[in-house]
Scaffold this motif. Structure first.
Motif, PDB file in Angstrom:
ATOM      1  N   GLY A   1     -11.623  32.500  65.655  1.00 18.78           N
ATOM      2  CA  GLY A   1     -10.336  33.035  65.208  1.00 18.78           C
ATOM      3  C   GLY A   1      -9.411  31.880  64.884  1.00 18.78           C
ATOM      4  O   GLY A   1      -9.186  31.018  65.727  1.00 18.78           O
ATOM      5  N   VAL A   2      -8.870  31.848  63.689  1.00 14.29           N
ATOM      6  CA  VAL A   2      -8.084  30.716  63.207  1.00 14.29           C
ATOM      7  C   VAL A   2      -6.589  30.991  63.276  1.00 14.29           C
ATOM      8  O   VAL A   2      -5.820  30.194  63.796  1.00 14.29           O
ATOM      9  CB  VAL A   2      -8.493  30.372  61.765  1.00 14.29           C
ATOM     10  N   SER A   3      -6.192  32.161  62.767  1.00 20.80           N
ATOM     11  CA  SER A   3      -4.768  32.467  62.697  1.00 20.80           C
ATOM     12  C   SER A   3      -4.595  33.966  62.549  1.00 20.80           C
ATOM     13  O   SER A   3      -5.516  34.673  62.130  1.00 20.80           O
ATOM     14  CB  SER A   3      -4.121  31.735  61.516  1.00 20.80           C
ATOM     15  N   CYS A   4      -3.406  34.438  62.883  1.00 21.56           N
ATOM     16  CA  CYS A   4      -3.159  35.880  62.856  1.00 21.56           C
ATOM     17  C   CYS A   4      -1.676  36.127  62.683  1.00 21.56           C
ATOM     18  O   CYS A   4      -0.845  35.308  63.104  1.00 21.56           O
ATOM     19  CB  CYS A   4      -3.673  36.483  64.166  1.00 21.56           C
ATOM     20  N   ILE A   5      -1.348  37.248  62.039  1.00 27.93           N
ATOM     21  CA  ILE A   5       0.046  37.623  61.885  1.00 27.93           C
ATOM     22  C   ILE A   5       0.214  39.078  62.268  1.00 27.93           C
ATOM     23  O   ILE A   5      -0.617  39.923  61.950  1.00 27.93           O
ATOM     24  CB  ILE A   5       0.537  37.342  60.441  1.00 27.93           C
ATOM     25  N   SER A   6       1.284  39.344  62.967  1.00 32.94           N
ATOM     26  CA  SER A   6       1.579  40.676  63.479  1.00 32.94           C
ATOM     27  C   SER A   6       2.481  41.412  62.495  1.00 32.94           C
ATOM     28  O   SER A   6       3.485  40.878  62.043  1.00 32.94           O
ATOM     29  CB  SER A   6       2.279  40.511  64.830  1.00 32.94           C
ATOM     30  N   SER A   7       2.147  42.659  62.168  1.00 33.46           N
ATOM     31  CA  SER A   7       2.901  43.369  61.139  1.00 33.46           C
ATOM     32  C   SER A   7       4.302  43.753  61.585  1.00 33.46           C
ATOM     33  O   SER A   7       5.229  43.775  60.781  1.00 33.46           O
ATOM     34  CB  SER A   7       2.145  44.636  60.731  1.00 33.46           C
ATOM     35  N   SER A   8       4.465  44.092  62.846  1.00 30.77           N
ATOM     36  CA  SER A   8       5.732  44.673  63.293  1.00 30.77           C
ATOM     37  C   SER A   8       6.847  43.649  63.389  1.00 30.77           C
ATOM     38  O   SER A   8       8.018  43.991  63.249  1.00 30.77           O
ATOM     39  CB  SER A   8       5.545  45.367  64.633  1.00 30.77           C
ATOM     40  N   ASP A   9       6.489  42.381  63.626  1.00 31.95           N
ATOM     41  CA  ASP A   9       7.531  41.378  63.839  1.00 31.95           C
ATOM     42  C   ASP A   9       7.222  40.047  63.166  1.00 31.95           C
ATOM     43  O   ASP A   9       7.968  39.076  63.356  1.00 31.95           O
ATOM     44  CB  ASP A   9       7.758  41.159  65.336  1.00 31.95           C
ATOM     45  N   ASP A  10       6.137  39.983  62.397  1.00 31.17           N
ATOM     46  CA  ASP A  10       5.732  38.750  61.698  1.00 31.17           C
ATOM     47  C   ASP A  10       5.496  37.585  62.647  1.00 31.17           C
ATOM     48  O   ASP A  10       5.533  36.419  62.224  1.00 31.17           O
ATOM     49  CB  ASP A  10       6.757  38.347  60.634  1.00 31.17           C
ATOM     50  N   LYS A  11       5.242  37.861  63.893  1.00 28.15           N
ATOM     51  CA  LYS A  11       4.898  36.776  64.809  1.00 28.15           C
ATOM     52  C   LYS A  11       3.523  36.248  64.427  1.00 28.15           C
ATOM     53  O   LYS A  11       2.638  37.003  64.018  1.00 28.15           O
ATOM     54  CB  LYS A  11       4.911  37.263  66.250  1.00 28.15           C
ATOM     55  N   THR A  12       3.351  34.940  64.581  1.00 23.17           N
ATOM     56  CA  THR A  12       2.111  34.301  64.148  1.00 23.17           C
ATOM     57  C   THR A  12       1.406  33.628  65.319  1.00 23.17           C
ATOM     58  O   THR A  12       2.019  33.259  66.322  1.00 23.17           O
ATOM     59  CB  THR A  12       2.389  33.265  63.052  1.00 23.17           C
ATOM     60  N   TYR A  13       0.116  33.488  65.134  1.00 25.17           N
ATOM     61  CA  TYR A  13      -0.734  32.902  66.165  1.00 25.17           C
ATOM     62  C   TYR A  13      -1.692  31.939  65.482  1.00 25.17           C
ATOM     63  O   TYR A  13      -2.195  32.235  64.385  1.00 25.17           O
ATOM     64  CB  TYR A  13      -1.513  34.006  66.870  1.00 25.17           C
ATOM     65  N   TYR A  14      -1.914  30.800  66.138  1.00 23.11           N
ATOM     66  CA  TYR A  14      -2.824  29.802  65.577  1.00 23.11           C
ATOM     67  C   TYR A  14      -3.754  29.266  66.664  1.00 23.11           C
ATOM     68  O   TYR A  14      -3.343  29.055  67.814  1.00 23.11           O
ATOM     69  CB  TYR A  14      -2.048  28.614  65.000  1.00 23.11           C
ATOM     70  N   ALA A  15      -4.981  29.025  66.277  1.00 18.78           N
ATOM     71  CA  ALA A  15      -5.893  28.313  67.170  1.00 18.78           C
ATOM     72  C   ALA A  15      -5.433  26.864  67.282  1.00 18.78           C
ATOM     73  O   ALA A  15      -4.830  26.315  66.343  1.00 18.78           O
ATOM     74  CB  ALA A  15      -7.316  28.378  66.623  1.00 18.78           C
ATOM     75  N   ASP A  16      -5.716  26.250  68.401  1.00 17.80           N
ATOM     76  CA  ASP A  16      -5.301  24.855  68.606  1.00 17.80           C
ATOM     77  C   ASP A  16      -5.896  23.921  67.550  1.00 17.80           C
ATOM     78  O   ASP A  16      -5.283  22.917  67.196  1.00 17.80           O
ATOM     79  CB  ASP A  16      -5.721  24.382  70.000  1.00 17.80           C
ATOM     80  N   THR A  17      -7.058  24.277  67.047  1.00 15.90           N
ATOM     81  CA  THR A  17      -7.741  23.412  66.083  1.00 15.90           C
ATOM     82  C   THR A  17      -7.029  23.333  64.741  1.00 15.90           C
ATOM     83  O   THR A  17      -7.272  22.408  63.962  1.00 15.90           O
ATOM     84  CB  THR A  17      -9.174  23.899  65.843  1.00 15.90           C
ATOM     85  N   VAL A  18      -6.140  24.294  64.457  1.00 10.26           N
ATOM     86  CA  VAL A  18      -5.466  24.293  63.157  1.00 10.26           C
ATOM     87  C   VAL A  18      -3.949  24.248  63.278  1.00 10.26           C
ATOM     88  O   VAL A  18      -3.250  24.158  62.263  1.00 10.26           O
ATOM     89  CB  VAL A  18      -5.870  25.526  62.320  1.00 10.26           C
ATOM     90  N   LYS A  19      -3.442  24.303  64.489  1.00 12.74           N
ATOM     91  CA  LYS A  19      -1.995  24.335  64.701  1.00 12.74           C
ATOM     92  C   LYS A  19      -1.351  23.107  64.078  1.00 12.74           C
ATOM     93  O   LYS A  19      -1.811  21.981  64.273  1.00 12.74           O
ATOM     94  CB  LYS A  19      -1.716  24.416  66.201  1.00 12.74           C
TER      95      LYS A  19
END
Length: 132
Positions: free
Chosen positions: A46-64
Motif C-alpha cells: 500500500g503506497v498512498s490513500c485518500i479519504s473521500s469524506s475529509d480528503d485526509k491522506t495517508y502515505y507509506a514511509d517508503t514514499v512519504k
C-alpha cells in the motif's frame, strides 16, 4: 465501480510521473481510494490513500515526502504525483477503492490506515519503470 489507471512509463531516477485513476460506474457516498504497487517477486504494498469524506491522506514511509495523492471529484479522478523516483519504485501500480462499511471501519480515513487489508475494487494497473 470501474477503475482505470494511466500515466505509467519509463523514467530516469530522480524524475517524476503522475498517475491517474479514473472511476466510473456506481458511486459511493463514503469511500477511500488507494494506490498500491507490486514489484516482481515482491508482495503488494500500500503506497498512498485518500479519504473521500475529509480528503485526509495517508502515505507509506517508503514514499512519504516524495509522492502526493490528490483527487478531483468533478472528474472522478485520483492522482498520484511521484517525484524523486528511485529504481526501487519500479512496479505495477494499481488504484483501488473501498466503500465505508461500519462493521469494519470507523470512518473513511481508517480505510486508509488499514489499507493493507486490501480493497474491494481494483484497476488493472499501470507499469512504472525507473532506470538508474
Amino acid at each position: 465501480v470501474q477503475l482505470v489507471e494511466s500515466g505509467g512509463g519509463l523514467v530516469q531516477a530522480g524524475g517524476s510521473l503522475r498517475l491517474s485513476c479514473a472511476a466510473s460506474g456506481d458511486t459511493f457516498d463514503d469511500y477511500a481510494i488507494g494506490w498500491f504497487r507490486q514489484a516482481p517477486g515482491k508482495e503488494r504494498e500500500g503506497v498512498s490513500c485518500i479519504s473521500s469524506s475529509d480528503d485526509k491522506t495517508y502515505y507509506a514511509d517508503t514514499v512519504k515526502g516524495r509522492f502526493t495523492i490528490s483527487s478531483d471529484n468533478a472528474k472522478n479522478t485520483v492522482y498520484l504525483q511521484m517525484n524523486s523516483l528511485k529504481p526501487e519504485d519500479t512496479a505495477v501500480y494499481y488504484c483501488a477503492a473501498q466503500d465505508l462499511d461500519l462493521r469494519y471501519y470507523s470512518d473513511t480515513f481508517s480505510i486508509c490506515v488499514n489499507m493493507d487489508r486490501g480493497m474491494d475494487y481494483w484497476g488493472k494497473g499501470t507499469l512504472v519503470t525507473v532506470s538508474s
